[in-house]
Design a protein around this motif. Structure first.
Motif: not given
Length: 329
Positions: A142-159
């Motif tokens: 789950a964390f790997c999937v999130a790490a790969v995909l979230l930067p493509f459209g959810a930088l606020k979430t990554v923050e």
């Protein structure tokens, strides 16, 4: 039914304090959820009115298929540890044991898995290890999937959740077959139990991880259907955020042991991750509520379905025949 050796590990049952804490936490989450719904009933009503029921109907089978992929992941782990089961009993073990996560206490799902596995002559130490590894694979992927995909459209979430992504390499290292074998052997010895006769292989590890990745992708598509159904853009960035956001939100749930089935934690994270692509916080809350209802319904529905199918199968084929080597998909 084969007798189980007294040397096999027994999962610890939760104490009264742990059960009480979980009950209080669950009631608190429920109270806050009711309060939020009451205070924002007009906005939520408008959001639900915008939600396309066609998208809901599409989200249901996607979530169901995601859970079946998770069954295959757990099945692959069990097969790699020396016990091969057909898909039907594997599905029954998975879905019935998963209902334990809705009970107060932190180990009921594990207790159910270990207890039910005895019906299929699975040693307790094997089923216990399978339960722990299944959770580890689920969180890590789950964390790997999130790490790969979230930067493509959810930088606020990554923050907001950047520190959780630091756990990705830790989990990947922890899933290495040698590390898994060493840790499981050490853990069993600490509780004065015999180590497993077999160890995770590279092939089994990749198979379990692959099925779990498929599971999270399908869960993400389930979320994407709901996002588009409530007015979100059917864009690649929305798809990436839906998949990565759902994986992150539901992946962190098990890390909060006091939350029954991740109640409140998962919904909060899902609202944060999907808010921008869904059209605001209220729309994201509506998606989180609908998704939770869908998943609860599927959990109980699949548990009943596979229990019924397995009972009919066992009535025709008792005693249960072992699976031929190499038949696990």
């Amino acid at each position: 039914m084969a007798e189980v050796s007294p040397a096999e590990p027994r999962p610890a049952r939760p104490g009264r304090i742990a059960v009480t804490v979980k009950m209080v936490f669950g009631l608190a989450v429920l109270a806050f959820a009711v309060l939020y719904v009451v205070r924002h009933r007009d906005e939520l009503s408008e959001a639900f009115a915008r939600l396309s029921w066609l998208s809901v109907l599409l989200a249901i089978p996607l979530a169901g298929l995601a859970q079946l992929a998770a069954v295959n992941s757990q099945r692959a782990i069990m097969a790699d540890l020396g016990t091969r089961l057909w898909f039907v009993p594997s599905a029954r073990l998975y879905f019935v044991s998963q209902l334990g996560k809705y009970l107060p206490g932190s180990v009921w799902a594990m207790v159910a898995l270990v207890s039910l596995s005895r019906e299929y002559k699975v040693p307790r130490k094997t089923s216990f290890t399978v339960g722990v590894l299944s959770m580890a694979f689920s969180i890590a992927i789950a964390f790997c999937v999130a790490a790969v995909l979230l930067p493509f459209g959810a930088l606020k979430t990554v923050e907001h959740y950047w520190y959780l992504l630091l756990l990705v390499p830790v989990f990947l290292v922890a899933l290495h077959p040698r590390v898994v074998s060493g840790v499981s052997t050490m853990g069993l010895r600490l509780i004065r139990r015999q180590p497993l006769d077999t160890r995770m292989s590279y092939r089994g590890t990749f198979r379990a991880a692959g099925w779990m990745a498929v599971s999270w992708l399908l869960f993400g598509l389930h979320a994407f259907a709901l996002v588009v159904g409530i007015g979100g853009a059917a864009a690649a960035s929305t798809l990436a955020v839906s998949i990565g956001g759902f994986a992150l939100s539901y992946g962190i749930g098990p890390l909060f042991l006091i939350a029954p089935a991740g109640a409140g934690i998962r919904e909060t994270a899902l609202v944060v991750t999907l808010g921008d692509v869904a059209g605001g916080t209220t729309a994201a809350v509506a998606i989180a509520l609908v998704s939770r209802i869908i998943l609860i319904g599927i959990d109980f529905g699949q548990a009943g379905l596979w229990t019924s199918v397995d009972r009919r199968r066992r009535a025709r084929t008792e005693p249960t025949a072992p699976v031929p080597a190499g038949s696990v998909g």
